[in-house]
Design an enzyme around this catalytic site. Structure first.
Site, PDB file in Angstrom:
ATOM      1  CB  ALA A 113      -1.242  -0.200   1.553  1.00  0.00           C
ATOM      2  NE  ARG A 114       0.821   5.846  -1.985  1.00  0.00           N
ATOM      3  CZ  ARG A 114       0.665   4.783  -3.093  1.00  0.00           C
ATOM      4  NH1 ARG A 114       1.081   3.802  -3.045  1.00  0.00           N
ATOM      5  NH2 ARG A 114       0.056   5.670  -4.098  1.00  0.00           N
ATOM      6  CG  ASP A 168       6.072  -2.567  -4.367  1.00  0.00           C
ATOM      7  OD1 ASP A 168       7.420  -2.804  -4.685  1.00  0.00           O
ATOM      8  OD2 ASP A 168       4.927  -2.059  -4.960  1.00  0.00           O
ATOM      9  CD  GLU A 195       8.017   4.478  -1.902  1.00  0.00           C
ATOM     10  OE1 GLU A 195       7.279   4.293  -2.504  1.00  0.00           O
ATOM     11  OE2 GLU A 195       7.295   3.901  -0.931  1.00  0.00           O
ATOM     12  CG  HIS A 241       5.909   2.253  -5.038  1.00  0.00           C
ATOM     13  ND1 HIS A 241       6.272   3.571  -4.283  1.00  0.00           N
ATOM     14  CD2 HIS A 241       5.067   1.560  -5.694  1.00  0.00           C
ATOM     15  CE1 HIS A 241       4.054   3.956  -4.084  1.00  0.00           C
ATOM     16  NE2 HIS A 241       3.949   2.594  -4.845  1.00  0.00           N
TER      17      HIS A 241
END
Length: 325
Positions: free
Chosen positions: A235-236, A260, A265, A284
């Site tokens: 997700a985030r 991911d 980030e 990502h």
């Protein structure tokens, strides 16, 4: 062919993909329409006022002043918090997003990450690198309990792909009373989240980042997970307290994590997560797929048909519709 472009694709690309390739995909998908690519700021200023549909990451508010023909801004991102929504609404322009196009790729990568931990494949890769023919213990995915946090397009795609694996599924959604595709559905209140986590072998994060979900997986939540649990964040990054996760991974509070997305980030190259053997990292890329532009083009094509039919109040992936949709 019409003189003015029906569709204008703005120059800024996304996810390392060229907008020129997207414009070409749209031309193939929409042969009856004129699709123009604005390669420079000057071309954007010239083309946007002529367009019926504009496609891009965002749109400069200054371009809207003369865009009298514009009916739709099709954002190439799922999120639209960076888009001038108020200005577009003031000009009566509908807004759509790219929500859902990444779901198949993200769901496949999520399943893959869980299977890596289930079969301990990352240990196999390490022993291969060292030229070691030594057995290691694996697990079974069968009979596991998988909690999927968020039952939107990504969460549903994950659950769909879990069918046949003989696992129990728990879904967490904002409106649990609506039910869902999982064996059990709970809400986002703290007691429900901890109840689900306490019974989970795998937790998949597939929810948006907002005030409710920011820091959802904190020290307490990680402590509630069984020591053999694996966290998969599709997700985030901000949904997880990174420092708490590092500690849980270092001291065997949980078995592992597949990320991911991270917070921060991109992840700095000296971050502790890089050195943890029980943490799988991808930059990502979960939603990356050769079908990215095809799926976006399908949304635009469907919505152009709606506009042609004079039914712009029922657009696919609508974020804002002037008629209150």
């Amino acid at each position: 062919m019409r003189t003015n472009p029906d569709v204008v694709v703005l120059r800024e690309g996304t996810e390392g993909l060229s907008m020129e390739s997207y414009a070409e995909t749209l031309r193939e998908r929409l042969p009856e329409y004129t699709v123009a690519l604005a390669r420079t700021p000057k071309e954007e200023r010239e083309l946007v006022p002529q367009a019926r549909v504009v496609i891009g990451i965002t749109i400069d508010e200054d371009l809207l002043a003369e865009a009298d023909r514009l009916e739709l801004f099709a954002c190439t991102f799922a999120g639209t918090d960076h888009v001038p929504m108020d200005a577009l609404a003031d000009h009566g322009v509908a807004v759509t997003n790219a929500g859902g196009i990444h779901a198949p790729g993200i769901a496949e990568q999520t399943i893959a990450n869980m299977l890596v931990f289930a079969r301990n494949l990352h240990e196999g890769w390490r022993r291969k690198e060292n030229g070691e023919w030594r057995h290691f213990q694996s697990h079974e995915f069968t009979d596991s309990t998988v909690t999927v946090v968020g039952l939107g397009s990504i969460g549903q795609a994950v659950v769909q792909r879990l069918e046949g694996f003989e696992v129990e599924t728990i879904g967490i959604r904002y409106t649990p009373e609506k039910g869902g595709p999982t064996d059990e559905v709970l809400g986002f209140d703290e007691d429900d989240v901890h109840e689900a986590f306490s019974r989970s072998d795998y937790v998949v994060l597939a929810c948006p980042l907002n005030d409710l979900t920011r820091g959802l997986v904190d020290e307490d939540a990680l402590a509630t997970l069984p020591p053999e649990a694996v966290l998969v964040n599709a997700a985030r990054g901000g949904i997880v307290d990174t420092d708490a996760l590092v500690s849980a991974l270092q001291y065997e509070g949980i078995r592992g994590a597949a990320l991911d997305v991270t917070d921060p980030e991109p992840l700095p190259n000296d971050h502790e997560l890089w050195d943890l053997e029980n943490c799988l990292l991808t930059p990502h890329t979960g939603g990356h797929t050769p079908k990215h532009w095809d799926r976006l083009a399908d949304i635009v094509a469907t919505n152009l048909q709606e506009l042609e039919a004079g039914e712009g109040d029922d657009l696919e992936n609508a974020v804002y519709q002037p008629d209150g949709g």
